[in-house]
Enzyme design. Structure first.
Site, short mmCIF file in Angstrom:
data_model
loop_
_atom_site.label_atom_id
_atom_site.label_comp_id
_atom_site.label_asym_id
_atom_site.label_seq_id
_atom_site.Cartn_x
_atom_site.Cartn_y
_atom_site.Cartn_z
N GLY A 37 0.82 -1.21 0.00
CA GLY A 37 0.00 0.00 0.00
C GLY A 37 0.85 1.26 0.00
O GLY A 37 2.09 1.20 -0.08
N ASN A 59 -3.04 -8.29 0.03
CA ASN A 59 -4.00 -8.92 -0.89
C ASN A 59 -4.33 -7.99 -2.07
O ASN A 59 -5.20 -8.29 -2.87
CB ASN A 59 -5.29 -9.32 -0.15
CG ASN A 59 -6.11 -8.10 0.29
OD1 ASN A 59 -5.64 -6.97 0.20
ND2 ASN A 59 -7.32 -8.34 0.76
N THR A 117 -11.09 -7.30 8.51
CA THR A 117 -9.65 -7.08 8.31
C THR A 117 -9.01 -6.52 9.57
O THR A 117 -7.95 -6.99 10.01
CB THR A 117 -9.41 -6.13 7.11
OG1 THR A 117 -9.86 -6.79 5.93
CG2 THR A 117 -7.97 -5.75 6.96
N ARG A 131 3.44 -16.55 19.07
CA ARG A 131 4.18 -17.78 18.77
C ARG A 131 5.66 -17.48 18.51
O ARG A 131 6.54 -18.21 19.00
CB ARG A 131 3.56 -18.47 17.55
CG ARG A 131 4.22 -19.76 17.15
CD ARG A 131 3.49 -20.42 16.00
NE ARG A 131 3.33 -19.57 14.83
CZ ARG A 131 4.30 -19.27 13.98
NH1 ARG A 131 5.52 -19.75 14.14
NH2 ARG A 131 4.07 -18.49 12.95
N TYR A 170 -14.59 1.26 10.04
CA TYR A 170 -13.16 1.57 10.15
C TYR A 170 -12.81 2.02 11.57
O TYR A 170 -11.92 1.46 12.20
CB TYR A 170 -12.83 2.68 9.15
CG TYR A 170 -11.37 3.07 9.08
CD1 TYR A 170 -10.41 2.23 8.53
CD2 TYR A 170 -10.96 4.33 9.53
CE1 TYR A 170 -9.08 2.62 8.45
CE2 TYR A 170 -9.63 4.72 9.45
CZ TYR A 170 -8.69 3.87 8.90
OH TYR A 170 -7.38 4.26 8.82
N TYR A 184 -3.85 -8.89 24.43
CA TYR A 184 -2.76 -9.85 24.18
C TYR A 184 -1.53 -9.46 25.00
O TYR A 184 -0.77 -10.30 25.46
CB TYR A 184 -2.40 -9.92 22.69
CG TYR A 184 -3.19 -10.94 21.92
CD1 TYR A 184 -4.52 -10.72 21.57
CD2 TYR A 184 -2.61 -12.15 21.53
CE1 TYR A 184 -5.25 -11.66 20.85
CE2 TYR A 184 -3.33 -13.10 20.82
CZ TYR A 184 -4.64 -12.85 20.48
OH TYR A 184 -5.34 -13.79 19.77
P1 NAD Z 1 -3.52 1.81 1.62
O1 NAD Z 1 -4.93 1.48 1.28
O2 NAD Z 1 -2.65 2.38 0.56
O3 NAD Z 1 -2.78 0.53 2.21
C1 NAD Z 1 -3.45 -0.53 2.83
C2 NAD Z 1 -2.89 -1.84 2.29
O4 NAD Z 1 -3.52 -2.92 2.96
C3 NAD Z 1 -3.19 -2.00 0.79
O5 NAD Z 1 -2.03 -2.44 0.13
C4 NAD Z 1 -4.27 -3.09 0.77
O6 NAD Z 1 -4.26 -3.84 -0.42
C5 NAD Z 1 -3.90 -3.90 1.99
N1 NAD Z 1 -5.02 -4.67 2.53
C6 NAD Z 1 -6.29 -4.26 2.78
N2 NAD Z 1 -7.03 -5.27 3.29
C7 NAD Z 1 -6.18 -6.34 3.39
C8 NAD Z 1 -6.35 -7.68 3.83
N3 NAD Z 1 -7.53 -8.14 4.30
N4 NAD Z 1 -5.28 -8.52 3.79
C9 NAD Z 1 -4.07 -8.09 3.32
N5 NAD Z 1 -3.87 -6.83 2.86
C10 NAD Z 1 -4.90 -5.97 2.91
O7 NAD Z 1 -3.59 2.80 2.88
P2 NAD Z 1 -2.44 3.53 3.70
O8 NAD Z 1 -2.76 4.96 3.73
O9 NAD Z 1 -1.10 3.08 3.24
O10 NAD Z 1 -2.72 2.96 5.17
C11 NAD Z 1 -1.89 1.96 5.76
C12 NAD Z 1 -2.32 1.76 7.21
O11 NAD Z 1 -2.15 2.98 7.94
C13 NAD Z 1 -3.78 1.35 7.36
O12 NAD Z 1 -3.89 0.40 8.40
C14 NAD Z 1 -4.47 2.64 7.77
O13 NAD Z 1 -5.61 2.40 8.56
C15 NAD Z 1 -3.37 3.33 8.57
N6 NAD Z 1 -3.57 4.78 8.56
C16 NAD Z 1 -3.27 5.53 7.46
C17 NAD Z 1 -3.51 6.89 7.46
C18 NAD Z 1 -3.18 7.77 6.28
O14 NAD Z 1 -3.49 8.96 6.34
N7 NAD Z 1 -2.54 7.31 5.25
C19 NAD Z 1 -4.08 7.50 8.60
C20 NAD Z 1 -4.39 6.70 9.68
C21 NAD Z 1 -4.13 5.35 9.66
#
Ligand code: NAD
Ligand code: UDP
Length: 347
Positions: A37, A59, A117, A131, A170, A184
């Site tokens: 991502g 994924n 997720t 583990r 979310y 945990y």
């Molecule tokens: P993004 O959507 O680019 O990245 C998320 C990645 O997770 C994607 O590659 C997606 O394909 C993968 N993914 C989603 N569901 C999945 C699953 N069930 N199994 C495996 N892979 C899965 O978003 P991002 O901005 O890079 O965010 C990354 C993380 O940071 C996330 O957890 C998000 O909640 C958190 N976050 C981001 C921001 C932001 O501003 N960018 C802010 C707060 C939190």
């Protein structure tokens, strides 16, 4: 070889062995879920460059392989297509749990899957950490504060989240994941870390993810109108991706007793109208502003209090919005956005 030189070479052997041992122990096997991502790919870049043995698990729901294609030839990088809602057996020392759609349009696409997720993904990754005795970091979010009544938001604020609205899949999913991390930790002694990430932007954001930075730049570059939801007086505080990655790494490798949660974000606060005019200025676009309805439960104000991150991690953002936005604009100009897919229809 006389006695003296043999003694010297023994010392040298020992010293070399110690250096080898140090190198082995400082080079970690690191799993990054959601590693293809936007943020995950920048984190993988950094971990690979630092010499770690990196497994990127994704994924590809909201990303594509092009984000990490440049890493595929590196001997210390592996890409695994897998869904975190399903258990997987890997041997690792550290886990960054980033897998989760992050843009409102993406996480509301299939809200039930988003909750799965966050919750099942957290359980599966915490089980792996237990583990393997691995340290595990959860990418939580400022959304745990909902539409906050406290400004700026400190980690002690418990939030104001609507559990019934369209953002709940979310927000509540991430809140449940934080609870699981703490349970945990308390029950099983898992070595956890929790970071609450505020709006972060930069190259490799999905151009059609609907987030405000990607929308505004894409609209400006293609000469479309810029869509302001509501009055545009709502605020966000935008952090550049490189700053955020530095914060994640400091938290993962920080003091043993500091598990968080800790806010990571840039405290410089902007209205959405200010962001729109800066985007127009930096792109040189002639786009007009058009008003669209404000989405349900859209937070009115958001700004991190990062005192804790400064104190515990000696971390603070260094890239101002003007500079980070210019870099993001350059990147979006350089890519062929027709190669970006919308979320997978059967997800
Ligand atoms: P993004 O959507 O680019 O990245 C998320 C990645 O997770 C994607 O590659 C997606 O394909 C993968 N993914 C989603 N569901 C999945 C699953 N069930 N199994 C495996 N892979 C899965 O978003 P991002 O901005 O890079 O965010 C990354 C993380 O940071 C996330 O957890 C998000 O909640 C958190 N976050 C981001 C921001 C932001 O501003 N960018 C802010 C707060 C939190
Ligand atoms: N927003 C907007 N126009 C857009 C996209 C978003 O005015 O084209 C607004 C949105 O209503 C919100 C803010 O920008 O108030 C940030 O939205 P984003 O989806 O980037 O993130 P989040 O709401 O999760 O902070």
């Amino acid at each position: 070889m006389n006695f003296r030189s043999r003694r010297w070479s023994l010392h040298e052997d020992q010293a070399e062995a110690q250096i080898r041992e140090f190198r082995v122990s400082s080079i970690k096997r690191v799993l990054v879920t959601g590693g293809a991502g936007f943020l995950g790919s920048h984190l993988c870049d950094r971990l690979v460059a630092d010499g770690h043995d990196v497994i990127c698990l994704d994924n590809f729901f909201t990303s594509q392989k092009s984000n990490v294609a440049h890493l595929l030839s590196r001997p210390n990088f592996e890409l695994v297509r897998h869904d975190v809602t399903i258990p997987i057996w890997l041997e690792v020392d550290q886990i960054y749990n980033l897998a989760c759609p992050a843009a409102p349009g993406h996480y509301q696409y299939n809200p039930i899957k988003t909750m799965k997720t966050s919750v099942m993904g957290a359980i599966n990754m915490l089980g792996m950490a237990l583990r393997c005795r691995a340290r595990i970091l959860q990418a939580s979010t400022s959304e745990v504060y909902g539409d906050p009544e406290v400004h700026p938001q400190t980690e002690s604020y418990r939030g104001c989240v609507n559990p019934l609205g369209p953002r709940a899949c979310y927000d509540e999913g991430k809140r449940a994941a934080e609870s699981l991390f703490m349970d945990y930790h308390r029950m099983n002694g898992v070595d956890v870390r929790i970071v609450r990430i505020f709006n972060t932007y930069g190259p490799r954001m999905h151009p059609f993810d609907g987030r405000v930075v990607s929308n505004f730049i894409r609209q400006a570059l293609s000469g479309e109108d810029i869509t302001i939801y509501g009055e545009g007086s709502q605020t966000r505080s935008f952090c550049y991706c490189d700053d955020l990655v530095e914060g994640l790494i400091r938290m993962m490798n920080g003091p043993g007793d500091f598990i968080g949660p800790v806010n990571l974000g840039n405290p410089d606060e902007f209205t959405i109208l200010e962001l729109a005019s800066l985007t127009i200025e930096l792109t040189g676009a002639r786009s007009q502003l058009v008003r669209e309805p404000l989405p349900a439960d859209d937070p009115t104000r958001r700004q991190p209090d990062i005192s804790l991150a400064k104190q515990k991690l000696d971390w603070r953002p260094t890239v101002p919005l003007r500079e980070g936005l210019a870099r993001t604009i350059d990147w979006l100009r350089s890519v062929d956005i027709s190669t970006y897919r919308p979320p997978t229809p059967n997800y």
